[in-house]
Design an enzyme around this catalytic site. Structure first.
Site, PDB file in Angstrom:
ATOM      1  N   HIS A   1      -0.258 -12.587  -0.031  1.00  0.00           N
ATOM      2  CA  HIS A   1      -1.047 -11.193  -0.352  1.00  0.00           C
ATOM      3  C   HIS A   1      -1.245 -11.426  -1.830  1.00  0.00           C
ATOM      4  O   HIS A   1      -0.552 -11.822  -2.934  1.00  0.00           O
ATOM      5  CB  HIS A   1      -0.425  -9.685  -0.059  1.00  0.00           C
ATOM      6  CG  HIS A   1      -1.059  -8.664  -0.280  1.00  0.00           C
ATOM      7  ND1 HIS A   1      -0.577  -7.567  -0.405  1.00  0.00           N
ATOM      8  CD2 HIS A   1      -2.587  -8.739  -0.848  1.00  0.00           C
ATOM      9  CE1 HIS A   1      -1.651  -6.166  -0.602  1.00  0.00           C
ATOM     10  NE2 HIS A   1      -2.942  -6.926  -1.314  1.00  0.00           N
TER      11      HIS A   1
ATOM     12  N   TYR B   1       0.793  -0.916  -0.244  1.00  0.00           N
ATOM     13  CA  TYR B   1       0.146   0.093   0.294  1.00  0.00           C
ATOM     14  C   TYR B   1       0.894   1.252   0.053  1.00  0.00           C
ATOM     15  O   TYR B   1       1.863   1.695   0.725  1.00  0.00           O
ATOM     16  CB  TYR B   1      -0.698   0.001   0.892  1.00  0.00           C
ATOM     17  CG  TYR B   1      -2.090  -0.916   1.088  1.00  0.00           C
ATOM     18  CD1 TYR B   1      -2.087  -2.020   0.195  1.00  0.00           C
ATOM     19  CD2 TYR B   1      -2.949  -1.178   2.391  1.00  0.00           C
ATOM     20  CE1 TYR B   1      -2.898  -2.571   0.237  1.00  0.00           C
ATOM     21  CE2 TYR B   1      -3.103  -2.686   2.456  1.00  0.00           C
ATOM     22  CZ  TYR B   1      -3.636  -3.612   1.078  1.00  0.00           C
ATOM     23  OH  TYR B   1      -4.407  -4.601   1.488  1.00  0.00           O
TER      24      TYR B   1
HETATM   25  P1  NAD Z   1     -13.623  -0.012   0.983  1.00  0.00           P
HETATM   26  O1  NAD Z   1     -14.404  -0.586   0.141  1.00  0.00           O
HETATM   27  O2  NAD Z   1     -13.077   0.159   2.115  1.00  0.00           O
HETATM   28  O3  NAD Z   1     -13.281   1.563   0.989  1.00  0.00           O
HETATM   29  C1  NAD Z   1     -12.083   2.694   0.438  1.00  0.00           C
HETATM   30  C2  NAD Z   1     -12.956   3.634   0.145  1.00  0.00           C
HETATM   31  O4  NAD Z   1     -14.287   4.151   0.925  1.00  0.00           O
HETATM   32  C3  NAD Z   1     -11.572   5.129   0.358  1.00  0.00           C
HETATM   33  O5  NAD Z   1     -12.041   6.018  -0.383  1.00  0.00           O
HETATM   34  C4  NAD Z   1     -12.979   5.810   1.730  1.00  0.00           C
HETATM   35  O6  NAD Z   1     -12.578   7.413   2.137  1.00  0.00           O
HETATM   36  C5  NAD Z   1     -14.572   5.593   1.585  1.00  0.00           C
HETATM   37  N1  NAD Z   1     -15.039   5.021   2.508  1.00  0.00           N
HETATM   38  C6  NAD Z   1     -14.772   4.537   3.728  1.00  0.00           C
HETATM   39  N2  NAD Z   1     -15.975   4.919   4.546  1.00  0.00           N
HETATM   40  C7  NAD Z   1     -16.542   5.816   4.455  1.00  0.00           C
HETATM   41  C8  NAD Z   1     -18.006   6.740   4.315  1.00  0.00           C
HETATM   42  N3  NAD Z   1     -18.078   6.606   5.787  1.00  0.00           N
HETATM   43  N4  NAD Z   1     -18.169   7.564   3.653  1.00  0.00           N
HETATM   44  C9  NAD Z   1     -18.062   8.116   2.825  1.00  0.00           C
HETATM   45  N5  NAD Z   1     -16.629   7.269   2.450  1.00  0.00           N
HETATM   46  C10 NAD Z   1     -15.801   6.022   3.136  1.00  0.00           C
HETATM   47  O7  NAD Z   1     -11.784  -0.139   0.659  1.00  0.00           O
HETATM   48  P2  NAD Z   1     -10.840  -0.591   0.704  1.00  0.00           P
HETATM   49  O8  NAD Z   1      -9.516   0.422   1.761  1.00  0.00           O
HETATM   50  O9  NAD Z   1      -9.959  -1.120  -0.478  1.00  0.00           O
HETATM   51  O10 NAD Z   1     -11.107  -2.445   1.555  1.00  0.00           O
HETATM   52  C11 NAD Z   1     -10.694  -1.701   3.163  1.00  0.00           C
HETATM   53  C12 NAD Z   1      -9.396  -2.865   3.540  1.00  0.00           C
HETATM   54  O11 NAD Z   1      -9.461  -3.305   3.132  1.00  0.00           O
HETATM   55  C13 NAD Z   1      -8.325  -2.065   3.023  1.00  0.00           C
HETATM   56  O12 NAD Z   1      -7.813  -0.183   3.651  1.00  0.00           O
HETATM   57  C14 NAD Z   1      -7.080  -3.164   3.247  1.00  0.00           C
HETATM   58  O13 NAD Z   1      -6.522  -2.922   4.313  1.00  0.00           O
HETATM   59  C15 NAD Z   1      -8.553  -4.448   3.301  1.00  0.00           C
HETATM   60  N6  NAD Z   1      -8.600  -5.089   2.064  1.00  0.00           N
HETATM   61  C16 NAD Z   1      -7.112  -5.634   1.285  1.00  0.00           C
HETATM   62  C17 NAD Z   1      -7.079  -6.583   0.412  1.00  0.00           C
HETATM   63  C18 NAD Z   1      -6.044  -7.892  -0.017  1.00  0.00           C
HETATM   64  O14 NAD Z   1      -5.462  -7.643   1.017  1.00  0.00           O
HETATM   65  N7  NAD Z   1      -5.739  -7.706  -1.470  1.00  0.00           N
HETATM   66  C19 NAD Z   1      -7.896  -6.188  -0.828  1.00  0.00           C
HETATM   67  C20 NAD Z   1      -8.712  -5.062  -0.157  1.00  0.00           C
HETATM   68  C21 NAD Z   1      -9.108  -4.279   0.906  1.00  0.00           C
END
Ligand code: NAD
Length: 313
Positions: free
Chosen positions: A122, A56
């Site tokens: 990952h 990230y």
């Molecule tokens: P997410 O669905 O959490 O979306 C994040 C986006 O949504 C950001 O732009 C954020 O600002 C916005 N958001 C979050 N809360 C909000 C709210 N209350 N109102 C409006 N907008 C909002 O997707 P993500 O960040 O990709 O996934 C969460 C976490 O999961 C990642 O940070 C990561 O740690 C993990 N993840 C891991 C993998 C992997 O291992 N391959 C893949 C995807 C996600």
């Protein structure tokens, strides 16, 4: 905040957990002050599982998370990071034993801790699964015996990558899986796999309840892998909520956290206000009428998922 047991681990994880990818400026440029305030907000709100990866922001998220955690007691949170994916935009994937060991050591340093609760392989849709079984997992098991990590996990987008590994290793080698974008308002396919994962004694971490931006008013970022059809379908659901003065992000977070057999759902944001909202929403009752309406709008694209990775996966 409610807590649920993560598979066969000793971890009681908050139903909403924190994904730190936004701290690596993957959605927008972030300031360290925002990172520090967001992490404090998250922990004060009862979230106890923090997820990150060296991939990230090419280590920026780990660095910013490490700085934000300075001075906070280590027993207040579980920390998960990953190995194998380093600069996804440059196709930098390396699941070898040597890089795995080096990566865990570097993550410990950046995060300012002497152990990690979970280390995931990952995005293994980009890996040769023989390498995962013969190199990455044994290297992680050795690090576990050395006390550098407590549990091993695997992550990825296509659901079939999980049995591809879990059917080849003894129970207990892999303690958790992290699946993303496969249990949210527009796609619930992960739910069908839960009995299999339970039989394998694996704890389930769900991620991306707002579909990496698909289910937000701001919409998906440019790099989002979903098809235009999915983006358009989700946009209609966003508008449906806006017309009714409701927040789709709220509904999306509540929906993902409500499944009793999905212990935790990772949501990411570098905006403390977003995280305050996310935390408050989890304890509020879901608006069933709105949920039914949104599901109807999303019906044409339900489980119409996007994929990526090596052709064999
Ligand atoms: P997410 O669905 O959490 O979306 C994040 C986006 O949504 C950001 O732009 C954020 O600002 C916005 N958001 C979050 N809360 C909000 C709210 N209350 N109102 C409006 N907008 C909002 O997707 P993500 O960040 O990709 O996934 C969460 C976490 O999961 C990642 O940070 C990561 O740690 C993990 N993840 C891991 C993998 C992997 O291992 N391959 C893949 C995807 C996600």
């Amino acid at each position: 905040m409610k807590y649920r047991k993560l598979g066969n681990t000793d971890m009681d994880v908050s139903v909403l957990s924190y994904g730190a990818s936004p701290l690596g400026s993957v959605f927008r440029e972030v300031r360290i002050e925002d990172c520090i305030e967001t992490v404090r907000t998250v922990l004060d709100g009862g979230i106890n599982l923090l997820d990150v990866s060296p991939a990230y922001g090419e280590t920026l998220a780990e660095k910013n998370l490490g700085i934000s955690l300075k001075g906070i007691a280590r027993d207040r949170y579980y920390l998960a990071t990953k190995v194998g994916s380093y600069r996804p935009s440059a196709d930098d994937y390396d699941y070898s034993a040597a890089r795995t060991r080096q990566s865990v050591h570097d993550s410990l340093e950046r995060l300012g801790t002497d152990y990690l609760d979970i280390v995931h392989c990952h995005d293994i849709e980009y890996a040769d699964h023989n390498v995962i079984v013969e190199e990455t997992l044994p290297a992680l098991q050795a690090l576990k015996e050395e006390g550098k990590l407590r549990y091993i996990g695997i992550t990825g987008l296509p659901l079939k990558i999980f049995p591809s590994i879990l059917d080849r290793v003894d129970k207990g080698v892999v303690s958790a899986i992290l699946s993303f974008c496969r249990y949210e308002l527009n796609d619930t396919a992960l739910a069908d796999m839960l009995p299999y994962l339970k039989e394998k004694e694996v704890g389930v971490i769900n991620a991306s309840p707002v579909g990496m931006g698909l289910l937000t008013e701001r919409g998906a970022p440019d790099w989002h892998p979903a098809s235009d059809e999915i983006k358009e379908g989700c946009r209609k659901a966003v508008e449906y909520c806006m017309e009714r003065g409701e927040s789709i992000a709220k509904l999306a977070v509540q929906f993902a956290c409500a499944h009793p057999d999905i212990p935790t759902t990772l949501v990411g944001s570098a905006n403390p206000e977003n995280m305050r909202n996310n935390i408050a929403w989890v304890d509020e009752p879901i608006n069933e009428e709105l949920l039914a309406g949104v599901m109807e709008v999303l019906k044409p694209i339900h489980n119409n998922y996007f994929t990526r990775g090596r052709p064999e996966h």
